[in-house]
Design a protein around this motif. Sequence first.
Motif, PDB file in Angstrom:
ATOM      1  N   PRO A 201     -10.419  35.058  15.148  1.00 52.10           N
ATOM      2  CA  PRO A 201      -9.818  36.378  15.408  1.00 52.10           C
ATOM      3  C   PRO A 201      -9.647  37.203  14.065  1.00 52.10           C
ATOM      4  CG  PRO A 201      -8.330  34.773  15.584  1.00 52.10           C
ATOM      5  CD  PRO A 201      -9.600  34.168  15.562  1.00 52.10           C
ATOM      6  N   ASP A 202      -9.755  36.723  12.838  1.00 48.20           N
ATOM      7  CA  ASP A 202      -9.673  37.420  11.579  1.00 48.20           C
ATOM      8  C   ASP A 202     -10.626  38.245  11.520  1.00 48.20           C
ATOM      9  OD1 ASP A 202      -7.141  36.175  11.203  1.00 48.20           O
ATOM     10  OD2 ASP A 202      -7.678  34.823  10.055  1.00 48.20           O
ATOM     11  N   THR A 203     -11.870  38.123  12.267  1.00 47.98           N
ATOM     12  CA  THR A 203     -13.134  39.132  11.981  1.00 47.98           C
ATOM     13  C   THR A 203     -12.831  40.617  12.626  1.00 47.98           C
ATOM     14  OG1 THR A 203     -14.042  37.990  13.982  1.00 47.98           O
ATOM     15  CG2 THR A 203     -14.511  36.958  11.723  1.00 47.98           C
ATOM     16  N   PHE A 204     -11.979  40.603  13.868  1.00 46.82           N
ATOM     17  CA  PHE A 204     -11.778  41.688  14.537  1.00 46.82           C
ATOM     18  C   PHE A 204     -10.502  42.158  14.515  1.00 46.82           C
ATOM     19  CE2 PHE A 204     -11.840  38.581  17.592  1.00 46.82           C
ATOM     20  CZ  PHE A 204     -10.855  38.648  18.418  1.00 46.82           C
ATOM     21  N   PHE A 205      -9.242  41.341  14.337  1.00 43.29           N
ATOM     22  CA  PHE A 205      -7.877  41.768  14.357  1.00 43.29           C
ATOM     23  C   PHE A 205      -7.204  41.495  12.997  1.00 43.29           C
ATOM     24  CE2 PHE A 205      -3.419  40.616  15.786  1.00 43.29           C
ATOM     25  CZ  PHE A 205      -3.212  41.969  16.295  1.00 43.29           C
ATOM     26  N   LEU A 337     -12.858  36.534  -6.687  1.00 41.18           N
ATOM     27  CA  LEU A 337     -12.952  37.470  -5.630  1.00 41.18           C
ATOM     28  C   LEU A 337     -14.442  37.165  -4.771  1.00 41.18           C
ATOM     29  CD1 LEU A 337     -11.686  40.782  -7.332  1.00 41.18           C
ATOM     30  CD2 LEU A 337     -10.668  39.272  -5.626  1.00 41.18           C
ATOM     31  N   GLN A 338     -15.353  36.714  -5.573  1.00 38.25           N
ATOM     32  CA  GLN A 338     -16.648  36.597  -4.691  1.00 38.25           C
ATOM     33  C   GLN A 338     -16.449  35.243  -3.814  1.00 38.25           C
ATOM     34  OE1 GLN A 338     -19.313  38.277  -4.660  1.00 38.25           O
ATOM     35  NE2 GLN A 338     -20.406  36.939  -3.128  1.00 38.25           N
ATOM     36  N   ARG A 339     -15.689  34.217  -4.499  1.00 39.29           N
ATOM     37  CA  ARG A 339     -15.503  32.956  -3.446  1.00 39.29           C
ATOM     38  C   ARG A 339     -14.551  33.601  -2.563  1.00 39.29           C
ATOM     39  NH1 ARG A 339     -13.377  28.166  -6.975  1.00 39.29           N
ATOM     40  NH2 ARG A 339     -13.433  27.468  -5.047  1.00 39.29           N
ATOM     41  N   LEU A 340     -13.524  34.230  -2.679  1.00 37.05           N
ATOM     42  CA  LEU A 340     -12.615  34.660  -1.417  1.00 37.05           C
ATOM     43  C   LEU A 340     -13.437  35.442  -0.324  1.00 37.05           C
ATOM     44  CD1 LEU A 340      -9.463  35.507  -3.493  1.00 37.05           C
ATOM     45  CD2 LEU A 340      -9.961  33.714  -2.058  1.00 37.05           C
ATOM     46  N   LEU A 341     -14.246  36.008  -0.953  1.00 33.90           N
ATOM     47  CA  LEU A 341     -14.979  37.058   0.100  1.00 33.90           C
ATOM     48  C   LEU A 341     -15.914  36.079   1.314  1.00 33.90           C
ATOM     49  CD1 LEU A 341     -15.873  39.995   0.946  1.00 33.90           C
ATOM     50  CD2 LEU A 341     -17.785  39.871  -0.708  1.00 33.90           C
ATOM     51  N   GLU A 342     -16.313  35.093   0.491  1.00 35.63           N
ATOM     52  CA  GLU A 342     -17.074  34.111   1.747  1.00 35.63           C
ATOM     53  C   GLU A 342     -16.188  33.669   2.672  1.00 35.63           C
ATOM     54  OE1 GLU A 342     -18.768  31.520  -1.205  1.00 35.63           O
ATOM     55  OE2 GLU A 342     -20.031  32.716  -2.133  1.00 35.63           O
ATOM     56  N   VAL A 343     -14.814  33.448   2.240  1.00 38.22           N
ATOM     57  CA  VAL A 343     -14.156  32.562   3.360  1.00 38.22           C
ATOM     58  C   VAL A 343     -12.989  33.524   4.051  1.00 38.22           C
ATOM     59  CG1 VAL A 343     -14.408  30.461   2.351  1.00 38.22           C
ATOM     60  CG2 VAL A 343     -12.612  31.923   1.521  1.00 38.22           C
ATOM     61  N   SER A 344     -12.742  34.721   3.343  1.00 33.34           N
ATOM     62  CA  SER A 344     -11.835  35.646   3.937  1.00 33.34           C
ATOM     63  C   SER A 344     -12.425  36.880   4.597  1.00 33.34           C
ATOM     64  CB  SER A 344     -10.787  35.848   2.853  1.00 33.34           C
ATOM     65  OG  SER A 344      -9.910  36.940   3.514  1.00 33.34           O
ATOM     66  N   PRO A 345     -12.515  37.019   5.873  1.00 33.10           N
ATOM     67  CA  PRO A 345     -13.464  38.292   6.343  1.00 33.10           C
ATOM     68  C   PRO A 345     -12.502  39.441   6.232  1.00 33.10           C
ATOM     69  CG  PRO A 345     -12.450  36.896   8.140  1.00 33.10           C
ATOM     70  CD  PRO A 345     -12.275  35.956   6.808  1.00 33.10           C
ATOM     71  N   GLN A 346     -11.378  39.408   5.718  1.00 35.41           N
ATOM     72  CA  GLN A 346     -10.676  40.502   5.506  1.00 35.41           C
ATOM     73  C   GLN A 346     -10.389  41.118   4.193  1.00 35.41           C
ATOM     74  OE1 GLN A 346      -6.959  40.631   7.951  1.00 35.41           O
ATOM     75  NE2 GLN A 346      -7.740  39.710   9.627  1.00 35.41           N
ATOM     76  N   GLN A 347     -11.194  40.575   3.646  1.00 31.78           N
ATOM     77  CA  GLN A 347     -10.955  40.896   1.821  1.00 31.78           C
ATOM     78  C   GLN A 347     -11.368  42.390   1.627  1.00 31.78           C
ATOM     79  OE1 GLN A 347      -9.966  38.537   0.044  1.00 31.78           O
ATOM     80  NE2 GLN A 347     -10.095  39.647  -1.876  1.00 31.78           N
ATOM     81  N   ASP A 348     -12.193  43.103   2.335  1.00 35.66           N
ATOM     82  CA  ASP A 348     -12.635  44.316   1.958  1.00 35.66           C
ATOM     83  C   ASP A 348     -11.870  45.483   2.680  1.00 35.66           C
ATOM     84  OD1 ASP A 348     -15.135  43.555   0.902  1.00 35.66           O
ATOM     85  OD2 ASP A 348     -16.224  43.660   2.595  1.00 35.66           O
TER      86      ASP A 348
END
Length: 734
Positions: A201-205, A337-348
């Motif tokens: 759900p973190d990919t769309f909500f 930040l690059q490591r977090l971007l791989e596992v956190s879809p809401q980073q951007d």
Amino acid sequence: MRADVSMEATRSKQSVQHGREDHPASNARNATYPGGDTTPKGKACHGFVSLTVLKQERLKKAKAMAENAVKMHKVFSVQGPYSVVRAALRARGWVEQRMHCPTQTDHRRHSNESGACNNNADYSGNLEKDQDPDVLYDLMSRLVRNEMVYFYWTNSVDTINTKSLQKEQITNHFVKSESFTTKVGLCVNLRNLYWFDSADPDTFFPRCYRPGPQDEMPAFIADYRRTACTSFLKYIVEREQGVQRDGNSHNIRGVTKRRKLPSSPVILSQMINSALKVCHEFLESLEHRDIDMHSETPPTLTKEEWAEFINGYYLAVHEGVEIENSDRFVTCCKAMLQRLLEVSPQQDIDGIHNIWIIKPGAKSRGRGIKCARRLDRILSLVDCDQTLTTDSKWVVQKYLERPLLVHGTKFDIRQWFLVTAWNPLTVWFYKKCYVRFSTQPYSLHTLDSSVHLCNNSIQKHLIPSRERHRSIPVDNMWSDDQFKRFLSSQGREAQWQTVIVPGMKKALIHTVQTTQDLMESRKNSFELYGADFMLGQDLCPWLIEINSSPTMAPSTPVTARLCAAVQEDTLRIVLDWTADRTANTGDFELIYKQAAVNMPPYIGVNLLVNGCKIKPPCSLPPMRSPNNSAAKRHDPVKKQPKAEQVNPVPKLLSKSAQSQINYTSKGVTSLPPLPPVPAPVKIVSPNLPMTVTSIPLPISPTSNTVLLWKRKPKVSVEVQPRTSLPFSNSPDKQ
């Protein structure tokens, strides 16, 4: 009598003066009652024309249409100003049974909010006027006022008693839809998505919390602190790289008033080191590496260290205090930040300001929504009403700080979808939608609702800013075709069909999947929902909320066209397509149809269980010792019992064993062979009213006599073992 005639003449004269000569009622003279009485002229009252002024042909036509509608089960009732629904049903031969609302003021209130109007058999009062002035519909409505309604279209599910509906009655609402049409319900149910699908759900909500429950308040505070750490790392990287986000008002160097932080590298290095430690611990928790840690392991940062870090974060990011000598930390910050971007879809979408939006859990149209960036401010907004907090009526959701903008202005998308069944789950997606803009240019330096909330109920009362781009209309709305033209001007038109539409479909399907078990599935029920989406800079859609009974008011030219079309297409699905699968479905597209579950065959309600009664066990009579038995056998004084007085061997032995035993007046002369090992004998006999387990044979090395059974105190049965037994001696040697 003369007074009555003069009064009627005066009324006729006034009718002519007011231009009523062309009204159908004024031309119907000398009309007759069904009983034969005649009256001069009738009058129209509140949209209903008296039967005395109707022509016989009109009356016959109305009766025929009403009788046919009753026969074909085509009587409907509509609450609210849904003129499109009324016209579409009348075109299909349906006749309306009007709902009664007391006054015109109440009718306006019910049309804007979810109200309740009850059926009233007395239609002589003020009734809801329809846009069609034809009196034929008014007459048919009176003729069917006592008939059964087969189609209900209302503003709220509470308008009618759904429990009293029969199977053939159709209604446009499901029961318990608040499980996903409220902000609290949507927040809670999407957490259970992993039970239904492998999607995240973190990919769309955007992540969301209920601050009322005690277990979610610490989780929110931890998320806020962790987001502050990642935001500070982003700030360091973007500041040194000179990232200018003028279009999204993310200009880091654009703060007019800046103060210098004391040039102490220890403070800056300490803040970066704390942020890296928190992010590293978060990554280990995602990889489940923290399970080996001891339960009493101290936290990454103490309460005092957190207070110091948050204060420094506020000074740097929120107040624009300049930081020196931070270029040497850019490499490690960028790697984290690059490591977090791989596992956190809401980073951007998080941005650097750590803004959260606080919403009342059950309100609509943007009421009570506020944005805040400081933790103490958020907690004060949530704790302002203890009743709402206790009942978990607030939700705190991460705000999309970096959405896609249209000419520097924020917008959202209203998307319709239709659910016609919950078992099996059937979802329809509408191909048309519209875009809603805010009246002010987008900026994160102000958190006013005129900038960040796109609800038409809020923006329609505001004056558009002069600084806003001229391409955005004054009514703050675009159709989907206009938005696609904007994407085409940016060279991204193809992503509408490849990214935006598929993303919205998946989000809606996953949402209804999590609430399927909570809904009350009823045949001949359906409901039209309105979902609000925002787009990220990569055009990925983010679900904000879902509304039941979405507004169909023609507030703008865009909504006047699209809202009318979605109502007509809804009836095509519910009435036409249900009866004929080849019928036209308009712009609705079936996106999900759950596979039917094979039910086990019905074998009736009779269940038969066969069994037998278990009798309680009873203990065996006490057994005598071998010495006493031997003494009795060699006693010359005591007489032995007669043969006819000896009781038969009990059924403890089998028939074959009984046939090998010879009875004499002196006792038993022969015995069947015994097992060679003197182990305990397990005896189980279902014929005896007792259970005997593990009975050892009493064997005396001196007497070599085995006592098997004692029936009465006066009668004893002595068994002399055969000489073939390995443990017995000859009787002659005794």
